[in-house]
Design an enzyme around this catalytic site. Structure first.
Site, mmCIF file in Angstrom:
data_model
loop_
_atom_site.group_PDB
_atom_site.id
_atom_site.type_symbol
_atom_site.label_atom_id
_atom_site.label_comp_id
_atom_site.label_asym_id
_atom_site.label_seq_id
_atom_site.Cartn_x
_atom_site.Cartn_y
_atom_site.Cartn_z
ATOM 1 N N CYS A 231 0.813 -1.217 0.000
ATOM 2 C CA CYS A 231 0.000 0.000 0.000
ATOM 3 C C CYS A 231 0.844 1.262 0.000
ATOM 4 C CB CYS A 231 -0.974 -0.004 1.173
ATOM 5 S SG CYS A 231 -0.205 0.039 2.808
ATOM 6 N N HIS A 291 -2.942 0.837 6.679
ATOM 7 C CA HIS A 291 -3.193 0.866 5.232
ATOM 8 C C HIS A 291 -3.273 2.317 4.771
ATOM 9 C CE1 HIS A 291 -4.404 -0.883 1.439
ATOM 10 N NE2 HIS A 291 -5.495 -0.136 1.388
ATOM 11 N N HIS A 303 -6.004 2.244 -4.202
ATOM 12 C CA HIS A 303 -5.057 1.688 -3.236
ATOM 13 C C HIS A 303 -4.598 0.324 -3.713
ATOM 14 C CE1 HIS A 303 -8.376 -0.686 -0.912
ATOM 15 N NE2 HIS A 303 -8.863 -0.309 -2.074
#
Length: 339
Positions: A231, A291, A303
């Site tokens: 991420c 994240h 993402h």
């Protein structure tokens, strides 16, 4: 034009960042860690114990493969920490067998195996950095022995790799790799590195266009290249290609730029803002960032999770951390010239 972001916050350690969030102090551990252990304290990654030795300073290295994999400890079975692209330099600190502890430009320390990079003196690295460098602008390409498109491959290359331009022959460009190998690739996939840096204009539309190039690319913990990305590797790569340097981990990126107020209607968010997801602060403990992604507007964000894809805020996401990722716990604005 290049923008070097400096955190407003103080880094406590290489694996955690203490920041002020809402009404208190919280610890944001990264979505990948920096917990390098001495190789002789354990059989790192299942490898035989090797003595760790200091490397005489100053010592440097340059990646000589398209994507050099840097691991948290010396050994192929050790966790992947980050990646270093071809032509990019690292500082070298320690040695354990054929593995070297290196420090990347963003301060991340991990172990590279000799063969994926070469050792160089400070003078040699300086010469390379001031050579007639070109940056690869295609997501993926190959360097061949001859400019005919049919000869053997010298190396592959990905967007962001650096090569020394020697000459142009028709529609092909002759290049030199840091280890001295030479070959040819289409001139159309290269741009003068100095000109490229000056041409960066990190607008919201440019960030979105760059991010969308990676759609469908697989997720990989520690990945920081078009081959596969985690991420924070995804967000770091997108912003690097637009002239903005972000730290490696999500926890560190959560201290960049300026905070953005989060409201139920998301009215304060702008396209290009970084979103951070995880566990909000509660009686169980401080907030944790696990994240990150990039806001695209209208409740959508892009993402890397399973693969690079677009999701909608407030809607469940596939996977075991479903509930954690429905809504962000923090947002930061790193793009210049935005309110």
């Amino acid at each position: 034009m290049r923008f070097q972001l400096r955190s407003e916050l103080t880094r406590k350690s290489t694996s955690a960042l203490i920041v002020w969030f809402l009404f208190g102090v919280v610890v944001f551990p990264g979505c990948s860690t920096q917990t390098t252990l001495p190789a002789d304290s354990a059989a790192a990654g299942g490898q035989p114990r090797q003595r760790v030795e200091d490397v005489p300073q100053p010592a440097w290295g340059i990646a000589t493969v398209s994507v050099a994999c840097a691991r948290e400890n010396p050994g192929h079975k050790s966790e992947l920490g980050t990646q270093v692209l071809l032509g990019h330099s690292v500082r070298v600190w320690k040695k354990s067998g054929s593995w070297y502890e290196v420090e990347t430009h963003d301060g991340y320390r991990a172990w590279l195996e000799l063969g994926t990079f070469e050792l160089f003196s400070a003078e040699a690295v300086n010469r390379w950095q001031h050579a007639n460098l070109a940056i690869v602008t295609a997501l993926e390409t190959v360097i061949r022995e001859r400019p005919d498109g049919q000869s053997d491959v010298v190396s592959d290359a990905v967007i962001g790799c650096l090569l020394e331009r020697i000459s142009q022959e028709g529609t092909s460009c002759k290049v030199r790799l840091p280890d001295g190998r030479q070959g040819y690739l289409p001139a159309s996939v290269l741009e003068d590195y100095a000109d490229w840096k000056k041409s960066r204009r990190p607008t919201t539309d440019a960030i979105e266009a760059t991010a969308r190039q990676f759609l469908g690319r697989p997720y990989m913990w520690g990945g920081n290249s078009p081959k596969a990305l985690d991420c924070s590797g995804f967000t770091q790569q997108v912003f690097f290609l637009n002239g903005i340097d972000l730290p490696r981990n999500a926890s560190q990126q959560a201290g960049c730029g300026a905070p953005v107020t989060l409201t139920p209607d998301l009215s304060h968010l702008c396209k290009g803002d970084l979103l951070f997801f995880g566990r909000p602060a509660s009686s169980r403990g401080p907030a944790r960032v696990t994240h990150t992604g990039i806001y695209l507007g209208n409740g959508n964000f892009i993402h890397s999770y399973d693969r690079v894809h677009i999701s909608r805020l407030g809607e469940p996401q596939a996977g075991p951390e479903n509930q954690r990722r429905r809504l962000p716990i923090a947002a930061r604005r790193v793009l210049p010239h935005l309110p």
